[in-house]
Design an enzyme around this catalytic site. Structure first.
Site, PDB file in Angstrom:
ATOM      1  N   ASP A  76      -7.428-167.700 -13.579  1.00  0.00           N
ATOM      2  CA  ASP A  76      -8.457-167.343 -14.556  1.00  0.00           C
ATOM      3  C   ASP A  76      -7.637-166.358 -15.239  1.00  0.00           C
ATOM      4  OD1 ASP A  76     -10.037-164.780 -13.582  1.00  0.00           O
ATOM      5  OD2 ASP A  76      -9.851-166.188 -11.831  1.00  0.00           O
ATOM      6  N   ASP A 165     -19.997-165.998 -16.331  1.00  0.00           N
ATOM      7  CA  ASP A 165     -19.529-165.221 -15.165  1.00  0.00           C
ATOM      8  C   ASP A 165     -20.488-164.040 -15.301  1.00  0.00           C
ATOM      9  OD1 ASP A 165     -18.213-162.900 -14.015  1.00  0.00           O
ATOM     10  OD2 ASP A 165     -16.337-163.003 -15.372  1.00  0.00           O
ATOM     11  N   GLU A 167     -21.740-161.084 -12.801  1.00  0.00           N
ATOM     12  CA  GLU A 167     -21.384-160.204 -11.749  1.00  0.00           C
ATOM     13  C   GLU A 167     -21.727-159.057 -11.883  1.00  0.00           C
ATOM     14  OE1 GLU A 167     -17.188-159.447 -11.714  1.00  0.00           O
ATOM     15  OE2 GLU A 167     -16.915-161.183 -13.310  1.00  0.00           O
TER      16      GLU A 167
END
Length: 277
Positions: A76, A165, A167
């Site tokens: 990534d 994503d 987090e």
């Protein structure tokens, strides 16, 4: 003459004092530090990327056990990698990639075209990811921004579904100032809008410790949304509630050519299957 010389050398203290008074007045009126006085380590908005907080919060506990079942190597990337040497990665065995497209509703990756198209042209199966900032706008709004700026999906056998994503917040409170219930609602709104826009269920990228802390270890997304787990260790360890297996695993941020390396939980044909939906 000595008198005149001493007057010429006298420092201009009133001018410096004026500058200090201006700075103090500015702080008093705005409640914010001036750019020159800001001394914290908060990164600039837009600089976040997958796994940014994994090492700091979860630690690094080695590399994967090489006796794992068949898995397929991936990477990534974000603007931190700039123009990526895709041929080097391809020749090293990397067969799939995810590229950061957006963050919040204020940032698009300036290297997105080179990274997204370059990985495709070399033969990789690739997709895009969105770095969520739940404290700036709601989930549905960010899903729209993501889809409108590179996060869409097409049934061409080479495009993976988009990734949320979610987090640790690199800019402040780990859970973005939200309660666990509010965070679950935010994630649900993002996933529902992405599905409505693309016809695909988005992948969720997260770490078990963050998920437990910020969602209360919510299990309600496991049946529909593939899991991409982040853990830098010999194995993935405990998964978030509801998921009995992971689809992808980010196992290091210090891999060759590009730092973030991943394993897809299956052979290449399973990567293709995810791309095809």
């Amino acid at each position: 003459m000595p008198v005149h010389r001493s007057e010429q050398l006298r420092p201009r203290r009133p001018h410096l004092t004026g500058l200090l008074l201006t700075a103090i007045l500015s702080l008093t009126l705005t409640g914010q530090p001036s750019p020159a006085s800001a001394g914290d380590d908060t990164p600039p908005r837009g600089s976040a990327h997958m796994g940014m907080g994994v090492a700091a919060h979860d630690g690094v506990h080695g590399l994967p056990n090489e006796t794992l079942a068949t898995q397929t190597e991936g990477v990534d990337v974000s603007s931190h990698q700039g123009n990526v040497a895709w041929s080097t990665l391809w020749n090293s065995g990397v067969k799939w990639a995810y590229v950061k497209a957006t963050e919040g509703t204020y940032y698009t990756n300036p290297y997105f075209a080179q990274q997204y198209t370059g990985s495709y042209n070399i033969g990789m199966i690739r997709g895009a990811y969105h770095f969520a900032t739940p404290d700036t706008t709601n989930g549905a709004t960010q899903a729209n921004y993501f889809v409108d700026h590179g996060g869409g999906w097409s049934r061409d056998g080479k495009t993976l579904p988009g990734v949320l994503d979610i987090e640790w917040n690199p800019y402040g409170d780990a859970c973005y100032g939200k309660t666990q219930s509010q965070m679950v609602t935010w994630i649900r709104d993002f996933l529902n809008r992405y599905k409505a826009r693309t016809g695909r269920a988005a992948v969720i990228y997260t770490a078990t410790t963050w998920w437990r802390q910020c969602t209360g270890n919510h299990s309600g997304f496991a049946t529909a949304n593939p899991l991409w787990i982040a853990r830098y260790a010999a194995d993935v360890g405990e998964l978030p509630a509801g998921w009995s297996y992971y689809t992808m695993w980010q196992y290091t941020s210090s891999g060759p050519t590009v730092g973030d390396h991943n394993r897809f939980n299956g052979a290449l044909d399973r990567v293709v299957a995810l791309a095809n939906g």
